[in-house]
Design an enzyme around this catalytic site. Structure first.
Site, short mmCIF file in Angstrom:
data_model
loop_
_atom_site.label_atom_id
_atom_site.label_comp_id
_atom_site.label_asym_id
_atom_site.label_seq_id
_atom_site.Cartn_x
_atom_site.Cartn_y
_atom_site.Cartn_z
N LYS A 61 0.83 -1.22 0.00
CA LYS A 61 0.00 0.00 0.00
C LYS A 61 0.86 1.26 0.00
O LYS A 61 1.56 1.55 0.97
CB LYS A 61 -0.89 0.05 1.26
CG LYS A 61 -1.85 1.24 1.22
CD LYS A 61 -2.43 1.58 2.56
CE LYS A 61 -1.71 2.68 3.29
NZ LYS A 61 -1.77 3.99 2.64
N CYS A 85 14.34 10.75 4.72
CA CYS A 85 14.47 10.33 6.12
C CYS A 85 15.88 10.57 6.63
O CYS A 85 16.09 11.05 7.74
CB CYS A 85 14.09 8.86 6.27
SG CYS A 85 15.02 7.76 5.19
N GLU A 121 11.87 16.66 13.59
CA GLU A 121 12.23 16.33 12.21
C GLU A 121 11.50 17.30 11.28
O GLU A 121 10.29 17.21 11.12
CB GLU A 121 11.80 14.89 11.86
CG GLU A 121 12.22 14.53 10.45
CD GLU A 121 11.65 13.20 9.93
OE1 GLU A 121 10.49 12.89 10.19
OE2 GLU A 121 12.40 12.50 9.23
N GLU A 177 10.82 1.52 9.57
CA GLU A 177 11.82 2.47 9.06
C GLU A 177 11.20 3.85 9.24
O GLU A 177 10.32 4.25 8.48
CB GLU A 177 12.09 2.22 7.56
CG GLU A 177 12.75 0.89 7.26
CD GLU A 177 14.23 0.89 7.62
OE1 GLU A 177 14.80 1.96 7.91
OE2 GLU A 177 14.83 -0.20 7.62
P1 NAD Z 1 3.13 8.63 7.64
O1 NAD Z 1 3.55 7.87 8.84
O2 NAD Z 1 2.15 9.72 7.79
O3 NAD Z 1 2.52 7.65 6.53
C1 NAD Z 1 3.23 6.56 6.01
C2 NAD Z 1 2.26 5.51 5.51
O4 NAD Z 1 1.52 4.99 6.62
C3 NAD Z 1 1.22 6.00 4.51
O5 NAD Z 1 1.04 5.00 3.52
C4 NAD Z 1 -0.04 6.15 5.36
O6 NAD Z 1 -1.24 6.04 4.64
C5 NAD Z 1 0.13 4.99 6.32
N1 NAD Z 1 -0.59 5.12 7.61
C6 NAD Z 1 -1.06 6.24 8.20
N2 NAD Z 1 -1.64 5.95 9.38
C7 NAD Z 1 -1.50 4.62 9.55
C8 NAD Z 1 -1.85 3.72 10.61
N3 NAD Z 1 -2.47 4.13 11.70
N4 NAD Z 1 -1.53 2.41 10.46
C9 NAD Z 1 -0.86 1.98 9.36
N5 NAD Z 1 -0.52 2.78 8.33
C10 NAD Z 1 -0.83 4.08 8.43
O7 NAD Z 1 4.50 9.14 6.99
P2 NAD Z 1 4.68 10.10 5.74
O8 NAD Z 1 4.33 11.48 6.18
O9 NAD Z 1 4.01 9.50 4.57
O10 NAD Z 1 6.26 9.99 5.48
C11 NAD Z 1 7.21 10.83 6.03
C12 NAD Z 1 7.93 10.15 7.17
O11 NAD Z 1 8.51 8.92 6.72
C13 NAD Z 1 9.08 10.96 7.70
O12 NAD Z 1 9.08 10.93 9.10
C14 NAD Z 1 10.31 10.24 7.15
O13 NAD Z 1 11.49 10.46 7.88
C15 NAD Z 1 9.85 8.83 7.20
N6 NAD Z 1 10.68 7.99 6.31
C16 NAD Z 1 11.53 7.06 6.85
C17 NAD Z 1 12.35 6.32 6.03
C18 NAD Z 1 13.33 5.29 6.58
O14 NAD Z 1 13.81 4.45 5.79
N7 NAD Z 1 13.65 5.30 7.85
C19 NAD Z 1 12.32 6.52 4.65
C20 NAD Z 1 11.45 7.49 4.15
C21 NAD Z 1 10.63 8.21 4.98
#
Ligand code: NAD
Length: 483
Positions: free
Chosen positions: A182, A289, A386, A255
């Site tokens: 997803k 990230c 962040e 991650e």
């Molecule tokens: P987010 O946590 O808002 O969403 C990520 C995903 O989770 C989306 O697909 C979203 O629909 C889904 N989601 C939302 N609520 C959920 C729930 N309750 N249960 C399960 N899934 C749910 O993150 P974002 O804003 O899309 O991404 C940015 C963040 O991702 C930043 O903090 C960034 O640092 C992090 N990130 C980490 C890595 C890594 O490898 N460590 C890589 C890229 C991004």
């Protein structure tokens, strides 16, 4: 700095050529998602969105496909992954253009994202997971085997949707699992197109791709038919995933976000280092990230480094990613744009000094200039949180132990870097950073053969390398009495 769009003046027809992939069929659904081009701030595409019914069908298909898929050899699965990377390369330009339209990053970086995903996929399927013999003597034979877990649910964010899907996807498939994937509701399109390629290559049900909102992600983490969740996203959501997965004791890889420090010692060539640090901070407009999110500069190089970074910020061209001269695209979505604008305003209130950027241009599009801030307190929001956007603080230090202490004074622990001509000293300092990856004289270098993941609240588990691949498998000891 320029912003706006080469397409802004004319209206473009809504793209709707997207489908979910369930059980080997490309299907529509009752609900849909509107997808915004962040360079324009307007909807340019509509795709189907999965609800509970589609999720149940996808999980059932993945469960059904699992026995035959796990029975295939690593070599057979590897061959199919290699066909995928070949198809990704063949379709690279078309996918990259779509990725730029939905995500905002410059086209060359979208091409690089797909290319990197393909290269890492090829790399991962070259890693062997052999049976490990723990003991073998006259009395006994004990070996450690790894078997696939079952159905893996993969949930991805919006900053690098293709690459961040391919890492867990290939890890799961190569190790014999089946998948429900997803993408983020902000960037579902390139992933759905990758779904079409997956459907050409993998048997029905082995991979299912469902676009959908946050509630679909939550339903996946609670679903009894899913054995593992590989989640990439924010710390706050990662914690919810862990809580939800506990009910069925799913395996989890998280991650999560970072607040990466870069510690710059006094012996560096400020200009040369500034170029690299600027890129590692502002690439994808800071929405990475493992982007550098705090720069600690020794007092002897501080002024020169600030000047060189400001130079880089002034040169960087901000604009629509489809314009080939663009170096920095927009912030990906309105929610994140509002968050970063709020951070800029909060930082202004602290009395910090803005060396570059800081102004919020009028729309359309979610554009912000690369912004550099000094004279800011360690306990300010910009240093503590962040930012995930194009604003970075530069902090001065005189004692390197103090810099390490300040760099570690955070709940984040994704990665960090040390910059110095003295590689031995740099390595010793890097080893003191409480992170998953500590680089010396580089930042953001990853590979299929090197484990990647976060310490502290930046994550749990590792992706890539044999270590990462084994997290998609259950270790099983087979212990034989010989007499
Ligand atoms: P987010 O946590 O808002 O969403 C990520 C995903 O989770 C989306 O697909 C979203 O629909 C889904 N989601 C939302 N609520 C959920 C729930 N309750 N249960 C399960 N899934 C749910 O993150 P974002 O804003 O899309 O991404 C940015 C963040 O991702 C930043 O903090 C960034 O640092 C992090 N990130 C980490 C890595 C890594 O490898 N460590 C890589 C890229 C991004």
């Amino acid at each position: 700095m320029t912003e706006g769009s080469t397409e802004g003046a004319r209206s473009v027809p809504l793209r709707t050529d997207f489908s979910l992939l369930i059980a080997g069929s490309l299907v529509q659904s009752a609900q849909h998602l509107d997808v915004i081009n962040p360079a324009l701030g307007t909807v340019f595409a509509r795709c189907p969105a999965a609800g509970r019914g589609e999720l149940d069908r996808a999980v059932a298909a993945a469960r059904g496909a699992f026995p035959a898929w796990r029975a295939r050899s690593f070599a057979e699965r590897s061959a199919l992954v290699k066909r995928l990377s070949q198809r990704l390369r063949e379709r690279q330009n078309e996918l990259a253009e779509l990725l730029t339209r939905e995500q905002g990053k410059p086209l060359a970086q979208s091409v690089a994202e797909i290319d990197r995903g393909a290269a890492q996929s090829d790399g991962m399927v070259g890693i062997e997971i052999p049976v490990e013999v723990i003991a073998d003597d006259a009395d006994k034979h004990i070996e450690l085997r790894y078997r696939p877990l079952g159905v893996v649910g993969i949930i991805t964010p919006w900053n690098a949707p293709v690459n961040l899907a391919l890492g867990p996807l290939v890890s799961a498939l190569y190790t014999g699992n089946t998948v429900v994937l997803k993408p983020s509701p902000y960037t579902p399109l390139a992933t759905l197109k990758v779904g079409e390629l997956l459907n050409e290559i993998f048997p029905p049900g082995v991979v299912n791709v469902l676009a959908g909102g946050d509630e679909l992600g939550a339903a996946m983490t609670a679903h009894a038919g899913i054995d593992k969740i590989s989640f990439t996203g924010s710390v706050a959501t990662g914690k919810k995933v862990l809580v939800s997965a506990a009910a069925t004791l799913k395996r989890v890889t998280l991650e999560l976000g970072g607040n990466d420090p870069a510690i710059v010692l006094g012996d560096v060539d400020a200009k040369a280092v500034a170029k690299k640090i600027f890129f590692a901070s502002f690439v994808n407009s800071g929405q990475v990230c493992m982007a550098i999110k705090r720069i600690y500069a020794h007092e002897s190089v501080y002024e020169d480094l600030c000047a060189a970074l400001v130079d880089e910020a002034r040169k960087a061209k901000v604009g629509n990613g489809l314009d080939p001269t663009t170096e920095l695209g927009p912030v990906q979505n309105k929610m994140q744009y509002d968050k970063v604008v709020g951070l800029i305003e909060d930082t202004k209130k602290t009395g910090a000094k803005f060396l570059a950027g800081g102004e919020v241009p009028p729309g359309p599009g979610y554009f912000l200039p690369p912004t550099l801030v000094t004279d800011i307190a360690d306990d300010s929001r910009l240093v503590q949180e962040e930012q995930f956007g194009p604003i970075v603080p530069i902090l001065k230090f005189s004692d390197v132990d103090d810099a390490v202490r300040r760099a570690n004074d955070t709940r984040f622990g994704l990665s960090g870097s040390v910059w110095t001509k003295d590689v031995k000293r740099g390595t010793e300092i890097a080893a003191q950073l409480e992170v998953g990856t500590a680089w010396v004289n580089q930042h953001r270098t990853t590979s299929a053969f090197v484990p990647f993941g976060g310490a502290k609240e930046s994550g749990m588990g590792r992706q890539y390398s044999a270590l990462g691949l084994k997290s998609y498998m259950e270790p099983e000891v087979v212990s034989v009495a010989k007499r």
